[in-house]
Design a protein around this motif. Structure first.
Motif, PDB file in Angstrom:
ATOM      1  N   PRO A 280      92.546  28.218  29.243  1.00 35.72           N
ATOM      2  CA  PRO A 280      93.057  27.784  30.538  1.00 35.72           C
ATOM      3  C   PRO A 280      92.467  26.438  30.928  1.00 35.72           C
ATOM      4  CG  PRO A 280      91.330  29.414  30.833  1.00 35.72           C
ATOM      5  CD  PRO A 280      91.554  29.305  29.361  1.00 35.72           C
ATOM      6  N   SER A 281      93.187  25.683  31.768  1.00 34.73           N
ATOM      7  CA  SER A 281      92.637  24.408  32.210  1.00 34.73           C
ATOM      8  C   SER A 281      91.493  24.702  33.167  1.00 34.73           C
ATOM      9  CB  SER A 281      93.720  23.581  32.894  1.00 34.73           C
ATOM     10  OG  SER A 281      94.109  24.205  34.086  1.00 34.73           O
ATOM     11  N   GLY A 282      90.640  23.703  33.360  1.00 34.74           N
ATOM     12  CA  GLY A 282      89.516  23.912  34.269  1.00 34.74           C
ATOM     13  C   GLY A 282      88.312  24.534  33.595  1.00 34.74           C
ATOM     14  N   ALA A 283      88.347  24.636  32.240  1.00 33.84           N
ATOM     15  CA  ALA A 283      87.226  25.214  31.506  1.00 33.84           C
ATOM     16  C   ALA A 283      85.939  24.423  31.753  1.00 33.84           C
ATOM     17  CB  ALA A 283      87.540  25.253  30.011  1.00 33.84           C
ATOM     18  N   ASP A 284      86.061  23.140  32.067  1.00 29.10           N
ATOM     19  CA  ASP A 284      84.867  22.321  32.303  1.00 29.10           C
ATOM     20  C   ASP A 284      84.580  22.141  33.794  1.00 29.10           C
ATOM     21  OD1 ASP A 284      86.921  20.658  33.018  1.00 29.10           O
ATOM     22  OD2 ASP A 284      86.474  19.097  31.557  1.00 29.10           O
ATOM     23  N   GLY A 285      85.158  23.005  34.618  1.00 31.39           N
ATOM     24  CA  GLY A 285      84.800  22.993  36.036  1.00 31.39           C
ATOM     25  C   GLY A 285      85.693  22.143  36.921  1.00 31.39           C
ATOM     26  N   GLY A 286      86.583  21.362  36.325  1.00 34.84           N
ATOM     27  CA  GLY A 286      87.460  20.523  37.146  1.00 34.84           C
ATOM     28  C   GLY A 286      88.810  21.186  37.318  1.00 34.84           C
ATOM     29  N   ASP A 287      89.479  20.852  38.402  1.00 34.90           N
ATOM     30  CA  ASP A 287      90.824  21.370  38.623  1.00 34.90           C
ATOM     31  C   ASP A 287      91.782  20.385  37.946  1.00 34.90           C
ATOM     32  OD1 ASP A 287      93.236  22.286  39.518  1.00 34.90           O
ATOM     33  OD2 ASP A 287      92.914  21.693  41.604  1.00 34.90           O
ATOM     34  N   THR A 288      92.141  20.690  36.694  1.00 34.66           N
ATOM     35  CA  THR A 288      92.921  19.725  35.920  1.00 34.66           C
ATOM     36  C   THR A 288      94.362  20.153  35.781  1.00 34.66           C
ATOM     37  OG1 THR A 288      92.331  20.821  33.853  1.00 34.66           O
ATOM     38  CG2 THR A 288      90.978  18.958  34.518  1.00 34.66           C
ATOM     39  N   ARG A 289      95.246  19.153  35.819  1.00 37.28           N
ATOM     40  CA  ARG A 289      96.636  19.391  35.502  1.00 37.28           C
ATOM     41  C   ARG A 289      97.008  18.460  34.361  1.00 37.28           C
ATOM     42  NH1 ARG A 289     102.302  18.143  38.192  1.00 37.28           N
ATOM     43  NH2 ARG A 289     101.938  16.526  36.662  1.00 37.28           N
ATOM     44  N   ASP A 290      97.326  19.090  33.263  1.00 39.18           N
ATOM     45  CA  ASP A 290      97.700  18.448  32.023  1.00 39.18           C
ATOM     46  C   ASP A 290      99.028  17.702  32.217  1.00 39.18           C
ATOM     47  OD1 ASP A 290      98.605  18.890  29.136  1.00 39.18           O
ATOM     48  OD2 ASP A 290      96.838  20.207  29.246  1.00 39.18           O
ATOM     49  N   ASN A 291      99.316  16.708  31.365  1.00 34.97           N
ATOM     50  CA  ASN A 291     100.674  16.141  31.389  1.00 34.97           C
ATOM     51  C   ASN A 291     101.528  16.767  30.281  1.00 34.97           C
ATOM     52  OD1 ASN A 291      99.818  14.889  29.071  1.00 34.97           O
ATOM     53  ND2 ASN A 291     100.256  12.808  29.746  1.00 34.97           N
ATOM     54  N   PHE A 292     100.933  17.744  29.547  1.00 35.03           N
ATOM     55  CA  PHE A 292     101.659  18.495  28.511  1.00 35.03           C
ATOM     56  C   PHE A 292     102.207  17.580  27.417  1.00 35.03           C
ATOM     57  CE2 PHE A 292     102.005  20.651  32.592  1.00 35.03           C
ATOM     58  CZ  PHE A 292     101.330  21.824  32.296  1.00 35.03           C
ATOM     59  N   TRP A 293     101.498  16.453  27.175  1.00 29.46           N
ATOM     60  CA  TRP A 293     101.982  15.491  26.180  1.00 29.46           C
ATOM     61  C   TRP A 293     102.254  16.190  24.847  1.00 29.46           C
ATOM     62  CZ3 TRP A 293      98.837  12.465  22.280  1.00 29.46           C
ATOM     63  CH2 TRP A 293      99.671  11.627  21.542  1.00 29.46           C
ATOM     64  N   LEU A 294     101.225  16.877  24.320  1.00 33.64           N
ATOM     65  CA  LEU A 294     101.447  17.665  23.110  1.00 33.64           C
ATOM     66  C   LEU A 294     100.909  19.064  23.340  1.00 33.64           C
ATOM     67  CD1 LEU A 294     100.356  15.244  20.203  1.00 33.64           C
ATOM     68  CD2 LEU A 294     102.674  15.722  21.021  1.00 33.64           C
ATOM     69  N   THR A 295     101.683  20.068  22.932  1.00 33.78           N
ATOM     70  CA  THR A 295     101.154  21.425  22.910  1.00 33.78           C
ATOM     71  C   THR A 295     100.602  21.670  21.516  1.00 33.78           C
ATOM     72  OG1 THR A 295     102.610  22.301  24.620  1.00 33.78           O
ATOM     73  CG2 THR A 295     101.722  23.882  23.019  1.00 33.78           C
ATOM     74  N   SER A 296      99.345  22.093  21.476  1.00 32.57           N
ATOM     75  CA  SER A 296      98.683  22.348  20.202  1.00 32.57           C
ATOM     76  C   SER A 296      98.139  23.762  20.209  1.00 32.57           C
ATOM     77  CB  SER A 296      97.518  21.381  19.993  1.00 32.57           C
ATOM     78  OG  SER A 296      97.919  20.066  20.285  1.00 32.57           O
ATOM     79  N   ILE A 297      98.061  24.344  19.026  1.00 32.95           N
ATOM     80  CA  ILE A 297      97.452  25.670  18.917  1.00 32.95           C
ATOM     81  C   ILE A 297      96.169  25.559  18.108  1.00 32.95           C
ATOM     82  CG2 ILE A 297      99.571  27.039  19.145  1.00 32.95           C
ATOM     83  CD1 ILE A 297      99.611  27.191  16.034  1.00 32.95           C
ATOM     84  N   LEU A 298      95.283  26.530  18.303  1.00 33.41           N
ATOM     85  CA  LEU A 298      94.087  26.641  17.474  1.00 33.41           C
ATOM     86  C   LEU A 298      94.234  27.926  16.677  1.00 33.41           C
ATOM     87  CD1 LEU A 298      91.186  25.703  19.932  1.00 33.41           C
ATOM     88  CD2 LEU A 298      92.342  24.233  18.263  1.00 33.41           C
ATOM     89  N   VAL A 299      94.032  27.820  15.380  1.00 35.42           N
ATOM     90  CA  VAL A 299      94.191  28.976  14.501  1.00 35.42           C
ATOM     91  C   VAL A 299      92.831  29.359  13.933  1.00 35.42           C
ATOM     92  CG1 VAL A 299      95.317  29.852  12.420  1.00 35.42           C
ATOM     93  CG2 VAL A 299      96.517  28.185  13.869  1.00 35.42           C
ATOM     94  N   ASP A 300      92.441  30.603  14.163  1.00 35.80           N
ATOM     95  CA  ASP A 300      91.230  31.136  13.533  1.00 35.80           C
ATOM     96  C   ASP A 300      91.706  31.877  12.280  1.00 35.80           C
ATOM     97  OD1 ASP A 300      89.143  32.640  12.630  1.00 35.80           O
ATOM     98  OD2 ASP A 300      88.602  33.467  14.590  1.00 35.80           O
TER      99      ASP A 300
END
Ligand SMILES: *Cc1c(COP(=O)(O)O)cnc(C)c1O
Length: 385
Positions: A280-300
């Protein structure tokens, strides 16, 4: 085979075509002109800055901003390792040396490592001339902490907001942070002038000097007198017209990209080992709104049973572009001798991350093809696991 689907291709409509025709018919084909002045005013208003200077690229904006800050040979500039090469290259153009700082879980510069780097360099008696944090993939960095650390050392912050136009942090626009910010209108960015960029600042002198350096550092006399080395970095009136049409559609284009993000969220909701990067956004404490430039996934891979690279290859077979996150600068051959403060985070994001088609130009049929291809890959991967 079906048409190739790209990550982020230009989204141009009748509005852009009309703007180009308007600029040509006005007689202001080159060099500068009223479209450039208007584009600069509209960019400043959109980002909440006092001044915008339209330039030939985002790289040019970074280069001139660094020169304005007095960065030159022998100086050190602290910057994000997880970025596109242009950030680091612009530092090298000035004769300075980049020092790469690793990422935190958001992918942006890790403030703890920034602080450590300042301390280490201070012990060696080395001074830092600027800090250049990068808003990775459209998410504004933790400026509360980064700007405070830089300020404590008396060092200015130059924001590389090339990927984040239209995003916000705590209600403030991307590009509004730091003494100056660079944005990009390259062909694959959130909006494009086919190639271009801009420098944003609240400092009138900074803006004036940027315009001066960008137009070959001409003194205001008829015979072309020069007392500085200048550059040919201005944006043309034609491209500024294109930029104005794109800017008028920016919020609508961001909304389309947000819809793509929602579709990917749904698609991967029940896939174990896959998360949407940066959420989720805000993981670093800020109220952030992405511009959704690129959607990326992380694969474990251990949990998912497949790697990001395997999915990339499967999509490529179906003529769909996907790409790992930036290869960190400290792992690039050209920067192998540069200093870096690392903990492996950017490298792990590079191996696990995959950016998916996200452009606002993609319609429902394109997105259905992408979802189908991913679905088929996941079914196959399940079968193989
Ligand atoms: C695209 C980009 C740039 C360079 O912008 P250009 O307009 O292509 O010169 C700089 N920094 C980052 C982080 C970028 O993504």
């Amino acid at each position: 085979m079906a048409d190739r689907i790209y990550l982020s291709s230009p989204d141009v409509t009748q509005a852009e075509e009309d703007a180009l025709v308007r600029a040509i018919r006005s007689g202001w084909v080159a060099p500068l002109g009223p479209e450039v002045d208007a584009f600069e005013e509209e960019l400043a208003a959109y980002t909440g800055r006092k001044y915008a200077v339209a330039l030939s690229s985002g790289t040019a904006a970074l280069h001139l901003a660094l020169l304005n800050l007095g960065v030159g040979p022998g100086d050190l500039v602290l910057t994000s390792s997880l970025t596109f090469a242009a950030t680091a290259n612009s530092i090298v153009y000035t004769g300075a040396e980049p020092v790469f700082i690793d990422a935190d879980e958001t992918g942006n510069m890790n403030p703890d490592l920034l602080e450590e780097a300042f301390d280490t360099l201070a012990k060696e008696g080395r001074t830092v001339k600027a800090v250049v944090p990068v808003d990775l993939l459209g998410k504004v960095v933790n400026h509360e902490r980064i700007d405070a650390i830089a300020a404590a050392h008396g060092v200015p912050v130059l924001s590389d907001a090339a990927e984040s136009l239209g995003a916000t942090r705590n209600g403030r626009s991307a590009g509004a942070f730091g003494v100056a910010a660079a944005i990009s209108f390259n062909g694959n960015k959130i909006m494009t002038t086919s190639g271009g960029g801009a420098l944003l600042t609240d400092d009138e002198e900074f803006a004036k000097h940027t315009r001066y350096l960008a137009t070959q550092a001409r003194q205001p006399v008829v015979h072309y007198e020069h007392t500085d080395i200048g550059y040919n970095y201005r944006m043309s009136n034609i491209l500024a017209a294109l930029g104005r049409a794109q800017l008028s559609r920016l919020d609508e284009m961001i909304e389309r990209r947000r819809q793509h993000r929602l579709a990917y969220r749904e698609l991967f909701a029940d896939v174990s080992g896959v998360t949407i990067f940066g959420e989720p956004s805000g993981a670093d404490g800020g109220d952030t709104r992405d511009n959704f430039w690129l959607t990326s996934i992380l694969v474990d891979p251990a949990e998912a049973g497949f790697s990001a690279a395997a999915m990339q290859a499967a999509l490529a077979e179906r003529n769909i572009e996907s790409r790992p996150l930036w290869k960190p600068m400290h792992l690039q051959p050209v920067y192998s001798s540069a200093r870096a403060s690392t903990d492996g985070s950017a490298e792990e994001l590079f191996h696990r991350g995959l950016s998916l088609p996200s452009g606002s130009v993609l319609d429902e049929a394109h997105m259905a093809r992408v979802r189908e291809a991913i679905g088929q890959f996941l079914d196959g991967a399940d079968a193989a696991a």
